[in-house]
Design an enzyme around this catalytic site. Sequence first.
Site, mmCIF file in Angstrom:
data_model
loop_
_atom_site.group_PDB
_atom_site.id
_atom_site.type_symbol
_atom_site.label_atom_id
_atom_site.label_comp_id
_atom_site.label_asym_id
_atom_site.label_seq_id
_atom_site.Cartn_x
_atom_site.Cartn_y
_atom_site.Cartn_z
ATOM 1 C CB ALA A 54 -0.995 -0.014 1.150
ATOM 2 C CG HIS A 55 4.713 1.427 -0.121
ATOM 3 N ND1 HIS A 55 4.841 0.503 0.881
ATOM 4 C CD2 HIS A 55 5.625 1.056 -1.055
ATOM 5 C CE1 HIS A 55 5.780 -0.370 0.576
ATOM 6 N NE2 HIS A 55 6.268 -0.051 -0.606
ATOM 7 C CB ALA A 56 3.812 4.419 -5.237
ATOM 8 N NE ARG A 101 6.213 -3.096 -3.585
ATOM 9 C CZ ARG A 101 6.332 -3.450 -2.323
ATOM 10 N NH1 ARG A 101 5.302 -3.935 -1.661
ATOM 11 N NH2 ARG A 101 7.474 -3.282 -1.684
#
Length: 145
Positions: A54-56, A101
């Site tokens: 839960a980050h890029a 992602r």
Amino acid sequence: MEEPRIIEFPKICDRRGNLSFIEGSGADFEGHVPFDIKRVYWIYDVPGGQSRGAHAHRTLQQLIVAVSGSFTVTLDDGQEKKEFFLNHPWMGLYVPPGMWRNIEDFSSGAVCMVLASKHYDESDYIRNYRQFLKFSNERRKNKIS
Ligand code: TYD
């Protein structure tokens, strides 16, 4: 923009078991990973129902391998989402920069190994989805113009 893709590694099978390997690239040698490997980390003992990610990343390139068990990686470029089910230790998912992602549906005993192009740097993360959409729109505009 680079696209996510599955990369297959060599698989050497014999009756004692199977062996796979990943080689980095050198000046006169093309390995299996399209970047210099600076860091390796792995995620394991994930309780059922939990998700990771839960980050890029702004610049980081990564290769994700299910060295044991299975899980699903969802990649979102800000316009489109793609799901990749990883369940073979002889294949990896190349993740270019600028992808939101999420990793979920970990099987019991799953180990998610990640090869990364840079050392750990919190300033490379985007952890807010709205901020990510802004970043990816700007990135797209810059690529087009
Ligand atoms: P994070 O990347 O947020 O995990 P996830 O893949 O679930 O999003 O990392 C979790 C914590 O671990 C965070 O406090 C930063 C730390 N960490 C490191 O110190 N070094 C590393 O190489 C990584 C990947 C994380």
